[in-house]
Enzyme design. Structure first.
Site, mmCIF file in Angstrom:
data_model
loop_
_atom_site.group_PDB
_atom_site.id
_atom_site.type_symbol
_atom_site.label_atom_id
_atom_site.label_comp_id
_atom_site.label_asym_id
_atom_site.label_seq_id
_atom_site.Cartn_x
_atom_site.Cartn_y
_atom_site.Cartn_z
ATOM 1 C CG ASP A 1 -0.929 4.513 4.083
ATOM 2 O OD1 ASP A 1 -1.059 4.567 2.716
ATOM 3 O OD2 ASP A 1 -1.800 4.646 4.712
ATOM 4 C CD GLU B 1 -2.814 1.407 2.131
ATOM 5 O OE1 GLU B 1 -3.457 0.496 2.727
ATOM 6 O OE2 GLU B 1 -3.007 2.549 2.496
ATOM 7 C CG PHE C 1 -9.067 15.653 -2.904
ATOM 8 C CD1 PHE C 1 -8.130 14.940 -2.272
ATOM 9 C CD2 PHE C 1 -9.957 15.599 -3.704
ATOM 10 C CE1 PHE C 1 -8.115 13.515 -2.522
ATOM 11 C CE2 PHE C 1 -9.994 14.205 -4.055
ATOM 12 C CZ PHE C 1 -9.207 13.021 -3.607
ATOM 13 C CG HIS D 1 -6.248 3.265 -0.578
ATOM 14 N ND1 HIS D 1 -6.474 4.763 -0.430
ATOM 15 C CD2 HIS D 1 -5.349 3.013 0.345
ATOM 16 C CE1 HIS D 1 -5.330 5.359 0.295
ATOM 17 N NE2 HIS D 1 -4.565 4.128 0.644
ATOM 18 C CG HIS E 1 -0.387 5.663 -1.364
ATOM 19 N ND1 HIS E 1 -1.243 4.379 -2.126
ATOM 20 C CD2 HIS E 1 -0.635 5.335 -0.222
ATOM 21 C CE1 HIS E 1 -2.083 4.133 -1.314
ATOM 22 N NE2 HIS E 1 -1.888 4.496 -0.062
HETATM 23 ZN ZN ZN Z 1 -2.998 4.187 1.846
#
Ligand code: ZN
Length: 331
Positions: free
Chosen positions: A292, A7, A29, A166, A9
């Site tokens: 993450d 996971e 956002f 996610h 990014h």
């Molecule tokens: Zn994440």
């Protein structure tokens, strides 16, 4: 020890730049310059070269499976969304090609165009060699149990690749009802990393179970992060309340279905209590290490992995063997 993290990014700022700022703001956002921390993370997300690799090396991470987060193709109409997802995936393929020993990819999908999303998943897997796809929460308020996504789920089954569920920014009505009216930025954080993301992703999984979607797509494989998004602690409760006569139309129990079709990762959760709940429910064959990055630190993640109270064989499963098998990675 080989350590795979899945996971993890990245973003491509020039591709996000194609989305109108007003659209990004309307989807919830935060602006780019709200907090210094958010700025640093934006830079870390966009960096896929020496700095990222150095942080992986320091922490002993062998491979990151990269996925796009933040504003994406799901904010655009079908035509523009299809083009953006395609360009995102082509860019990711370049990144992976530069270091195929260190990076792999999950596809970014044009979720406002579900049939095209199925085709893009197939292209990403067959032509680009990606391991599956990652979907960021809801699209225009819809979860993946919406019938419009049946072709996408069927395609994932045919290709035998997992979909990573996610979290994403909650829809506006949810933001207003649940998270407005708190001091400063706390409402936003509560709606996302502080609680809301995890609740939303658990709801996503439960909707896929209760709608019968996972009955119809029995070979569909799902991955969720954050040590199972609270589900390990709630599994027996879900069976007690949602099983039995509430869901007699399902062939399998709620937790049975989840344990058949869902894998979990450790992303961002590096303490023992949630791990023990995950181990006691999902078991060592269904827990996969993840960080993450850059929202959590690689070194904190791997130090936690080192200290897990499991057998050496189970530690290898969690560190890489489960991921290698599920994603078809070649060590
Ligand atoms: Zn994440």
């Amino acid at each position: 020890m080989r350590i795979v993290a899945l996971e993890e990014h990245f973003t491509v700022p020039e591709l996000i730049g194609r989305i109108e700022p007003a659209t990004i703001r309307a989807r919830g956002f935060p602006g780019p310059d709200i907090r210094p921390l958010a700025k640093a993370r934006s830079a870390d997300l966009a960096e896929v070269g020496p700095e990222r690799l150095a942080r992986m090396d320091e922490a002993g991470i062998s491979l990151q499976v990269l996925s796009a987060v933040g504003p994406g193709a799901d904010l655009l109409d079908p035509t523009r969304g299809i083009a953006l997802a395609r360009d995102y995936n082509n860019r990711l393929k370049q990144i992976v090609n530069e270091r195929p020993d260190r990076f792999a990819g999950f596809a970014h999908l044009p979720m406002t165009a579900p049939d095209a999303a199925a085709d893009e998943l197939e292209r990403a897997v067959r032509e680009l060699g990606f391991c599956g796809a990652l979907v960021n929460g809801t699209t225009e308020g819809r979860f993946l149990d919406d019938p419009m996504y049946a072709p996408l789920l069927a395609r994932a089954e045919q290709l035998d690749v997992p979909i990573y569920l996610h979290p994403g920014i909650p829809p506006e009505a949810v933001r207003k009802a649940y998270y407005d009216g708190l001091p400063g930025g706390t409402g936003f954080v509560l709606s996302t990393a502080g609680w809301g993301w995890h609740a939303e992703t658990a709801v996503h999984v439960l909707r896929l179970v209760l709608s019968g979607t996972l009955e119809r797509h029995r070979r569909l494989k799902l991955i969720i992060g954050h040590m199972g998004e609270g589900l390990p602690a709630m599994m027996a409760r879900c069976d007690n309340t949602l099983g039995g006569e509430v869901s007699t139309y399902l062939d399998r129990g709620v937790s049975e279905t989840i344990l058949d079709q869902v894998w979990i990762t450790t992303s961002g959760f590096f303490t023992l209590a949630p791990f023990m709940a995950a181990l006691m429910t999902f078991g060592a064959d269904r827990i996969l290490f993840s960080v993450d990055y850059p929202f959590a630190r690689n070194d904190v993640g791997t130090r936690f992995l080192d200290t897990l109270p499991v057998s050496p064989a189970d530690k290898l499963k969690i560190a890489h063997a489960n991921a290698d098998r599920l994603l078809g990675l070649k060590p």
